[in-house]
Design an enzyme around this catalytic site. Sequence first.
Site, short mmCIF file in Angstrom:
data_model
loop_
_atom_site.label_atom_id
_atom_site.label_comp_id
_atom_site.label_asym_id
_atom_site.label_seq_id
_atom_site.Cartn_x
_atom_site.Cartn_y
_atom_site.Cartn_z
N SER A 21 0.91 -1.16 0.06
CA SER A 21 0.10 0.05 -0.18
C SER A 21 0.88 1.27 -0.19
O SER A 21 1.93 1.51 0.86
CB SER A 21 -0.85 0.06 1.19
OG SER A 21 -1.68 1.09 1.30
N SER A 23 -0.63 4.28 0.65
CA SER A 23 -1.44 5.12 1.52
C SER A 23 -0.39 5.81 2.79
O SER A 23 -0.61 6.96 2.96
CB SER A 23 -2.72 4.59 1.91
OG SER A 23 -3.62 4.52 0.90
N THR A 68 -8.94 -1.47 1.47
CA THR A 68 -8.64 -2.11 0.32
C THR A 68 -8.70 -3.39 0.13
O THR A 68 -9.28 -4.16 0.90
CB THR A 68 -7.21 -1.43 0.00
OG1 THR A 68 -6.84 -1.70 -1.40
CG2 THR A 68 -6.12 -2.08 1.02
N LYS A 72 -13.23 -4.46 0.70
CA LYS A 72 -13.92 -3.19 0.15
C LYS A 72 -15.66 -3.66 0.19
O LYS A 72 -16.36 -2.64 0.43
CB LYS A 72 -13.67 -2.71 -1.18
CG LYS A 72 -12.46 -1.78 -1.07
CD LYS A 72 -12.29 -1.35 -2.67
CE LYS A 72 -10.91 -0.28 -2.52
NZ LYS A 72 -10.69 0.48 -3.79
N ASN A 93 -14.08 2.59 0.63
CA ASN A 93 -12.87 2.55 0.83
C ASN A 93 -12.36 3.41 2.03
O ASN A 93 -11.24 3.56 2.32
CB ASN A 93 -12.03 3.07 -0.64
CG ASN A 93 -11.99 4.61 -0.59
OD1 ASN A 93 -12.87 5.36 -0.28
ND2 ASN A 93 -11.26 5.03 -1.41
N ASP A 108 -13.13 6.96 -4.03
CA ASP A 108 -12.62 6.74 -5.46
C ASP A 108 -13.27 7.63 -6.58
O ASP A 108 -12.83 7.89 -7.56
CB ASP A 108 -12.51 5.23 -5.85
CG ASP A 108 -11.51 4.42 -4.93
OD1 ASP A 108 -10.39 4.88 -4.87
OD2 ASP A 108 -11.59 3.39 -5.17
N GLY A 133 -14.03 -3.87 -9.95
CA GLY A 133 -14.29 -2.79 -8.82
C GLY A 133 -14.10 -1.37 -9.24
O GLY A 133 -14.90 -0.41 -9.02
N LEU A 228 -6.23 4.49 -15.27
CA LEU A 228 -6.31 4.37 -13.68
C LEU A 228 -4.91 4.14 -13.25
O LEU A 228 -4.81 4.21 -11.93
CB LEU A 228 -7.47 3.47 -13.31
CG LEU A 228 -9.02 3.95 -13.50
CD1 LEU A 228 -9.65 3.44 -12.38
CD2 LEU A 228 -9.01 5.42 -13.60
N GLY A 251 -3.57 7.64 -13.48
CA GLY A 251 -4.19 7.54 -12.27
C GLY A 251 -3.42 7.99 -11.00
O GLY A 251 -4.29 7.77 -9.96
P1 NAP Z 1 -10.81 -5.82 -10.91
O1 NAP Z 1 -11.81 -5.63 -9.91
O2 NAP Z 1 -9.88 -7.19 -10.96
O3 NAP Z 1 -11.00 -5.65 -12.30
C1 NAP Z 1 -10.21 -5.64 -13.53
C2 NAP Z 1 -10.97 -5.70 -14.68
O4 NAP Z 1 -10.13 -5.63 -16.01
C3 NAP Z 1 -12.15 -6.63 -14.83
O5 NAP Z 1 -13.24 -6.41 -15.39
C4 NAP Z 1 -11.25 -7.81 -15.90
O6 NAP Z 1 -12.16 -8.66 -16.55
C5 NAP Z 1 -10.36 -6.75 -16.61
N1 NAP Z 1 -9.40 -7.34 -17.36
C6 NAP Z 1 -8.40 -7.89 -16.50
N2 NAP Z 1 -7.30 -8.31 -17.30
C7 NAP Z 1 -7.93 -8.19 -18.39
C8 NAP Z 1 -7.41 -8.45 -19.80
N3 NAP Z 1 -6.26 -9.01 -20.30
N4 NAP Z 1 -8.24 -8.39 -21.11
C9 NAP Z 1 -9.31 -7.42 -20.63
N5 NAP Z 1 -10.06 -7.49 -19.59
C10 NAP Z 1 -9.15 -7.62 -18.26
O7 NAP Z 1 -9.43 -4.72 -10.50
P2 NAP Z 1 -9.86 -2.99 -10.13
O8 NAP Z 1 -9.88 -3.05 -8.68
O9 NAP Z 1 -11.16 -2.69 -10.78
O10 NAP Z 1 -8.65 -2.31 -10.57
C11 NAP Z 1 -8.33 -2.28 -11.93
C12 NAP Z 1 -6.99 -1.24 -12.12
O11 NAP Z 1 -7.38 -0.04 -11.69
C13 NAP Z 1 -5.83 -1.62 -11.61
O12 NAP Z 1 -4.85 -1.42 -12.22
C14 NAP Z 1 -5.57 -0.78 -10.36
O13 NAP Z 1 -4.31 -0.45 -10.01
C15 NAP Z 1 -6.29 0.35 -10.84
N6 NAP Z 1 -6.96 1.18 -9.79
C16 NAP Z 1 -6.38 2.53 -9.75
C17 NAP Z 1 -6.86 3.42 -8.79
C18 NAP Z 1 -6.25 4.73 -8.64
O14 NAP Z 1 -6.41 5.47 -7.84
N7 NAP Z 1 -5.62 5.42 -9.55
C19 NAP Z 1 -7.87 3.14 -7.97
C20 NAP Z 1 -8.73 1.84 -8.07
C21 NAP Z 1 -8.06 0.97 -9.03
P3 NAP Z 1 -13.03 -9.84 -16.14
O15 NAP Z 1 -14.08 -9.20 -15.26
O16 NAP Z 1 -13.56 -10.25 -17.38
O17 NAP Z 1 -11.96 -10.66 -15.27
#
Ligand code: NAP
Length: 288
Positions: A21, A23, A68, A72, A93, A108, A133, A228, A251
């Site tokens: 983390s 944070s 986290t 969540k 969060n 978020d 998420g 992101l 992001g």
């Molecule tokens: P998550 O819940 O695991 O969701 C990931 C999504 O991406 C799912 O819909 C998944 O598809 C899809 N995916 C993964 N690999 C893929 C691929 N090879 N081809 C097509 N689709 C793919 O993760 P999350 O928590 O939403 O986080 C996602 C990203 O956002 C991460 O990189 C995280 O670091 C970033 N993030 C950034 C912040 C920020 O503050 N900047 C905040 C939150 C998250 P399926 O559903 O089909 O598996």
Amino acid sequence: MVTIRGTTQLLGVIGYPIAHSLSPVMHNAAIAQLGVDGVYVPFPIAPENLQTAIAGLAAVGVQGFNVTIPHKQTIIPLLASMTPEAIAVGAVNTVWRTEEGWAGTNTDVLGFVAPLSDRPWAGKTAVVLGNGGAARAVVVGCAQLGMERICVVGRNADKLAAFLQSWQELPLAGVLSVHPWEELPSLLPAAQLVVNTTPIGMHPHPEQSPLSLTDFALLPQGAIAYDLIYTPRPTQFLNLASQTGAIALDGLEMLVQQGAAALERWLHRPVPVDTMRHALQHHLGLPS
Ligand code: NAP
């Protein structure tokens, strides 16, 4: 430097694992800058210990904490109340104490919206890549910005259908639609905003991008590509976007702004956002 005294108030983040983390870095930088008598610490809490741990955090006087993965959603039944944002997203969060018990929100959404809020979005179209998420916070943020169409693109038809069905609290009918990846060429020409919420492009595959140069070339002039992901900086997604003239947003600002919103909630005062941003950039070895 944060100094620990007998009076020091506790803030923190719960997750499992939690060692990765970022944070603590940004929150403790802000706490030190403000001269607040507090400290922000990581709490590794395994899923089976969540209920006991939350009661324990209340018992030892913790003022508030971030939440986290993987807590969540599972923390929701343990809260006394939730903000409309957290209810809409279906995930929490940020948690703080109230007389009735713990209250939760989802910062978020605010973090995602912050770098976009300097321009009008009413009547515009967003394409959101991924349906996990983070995509939920992005959809709520796009709805708050007044987007006319929010097109969520995913690779799994069942998950996409469940995503579409899951919005009981938000009036998204006619605004939100879900699409298989193959439909992107017909969606992108109308998209003033395209958001990557997938982990494609993160370590260990920084050379990957969910969209190609050909895809980016379909975007209208002045469109924003928003990834992101905050490291590597820029991602390949943003590299390609810039090559076609799109505006690139990463992001990091979302991360900073969601943290700042949480800290403001706990401290009831404005917090030094620049200090939090610089602490993260320094920690990640990123240029300021
Ligand atoms: P998550 O819940 O695991 O969701 C990931 C999504 O991406 C799912 O819909 C998944 O598809 C899809 N995916 C993964 N690999 C893929 C691929 N090879 N081809 C097509 N689709 C793919 O993760 P999350 O928590 O939403 O986080 C996602 C990203 O956002 C991460 O990189 C995280 O670091 C970033 N993030 C950034 C912040 C920020 O503050 N900047 C905040 C939150 C998250 P399926 O559903 O089909 O598996």
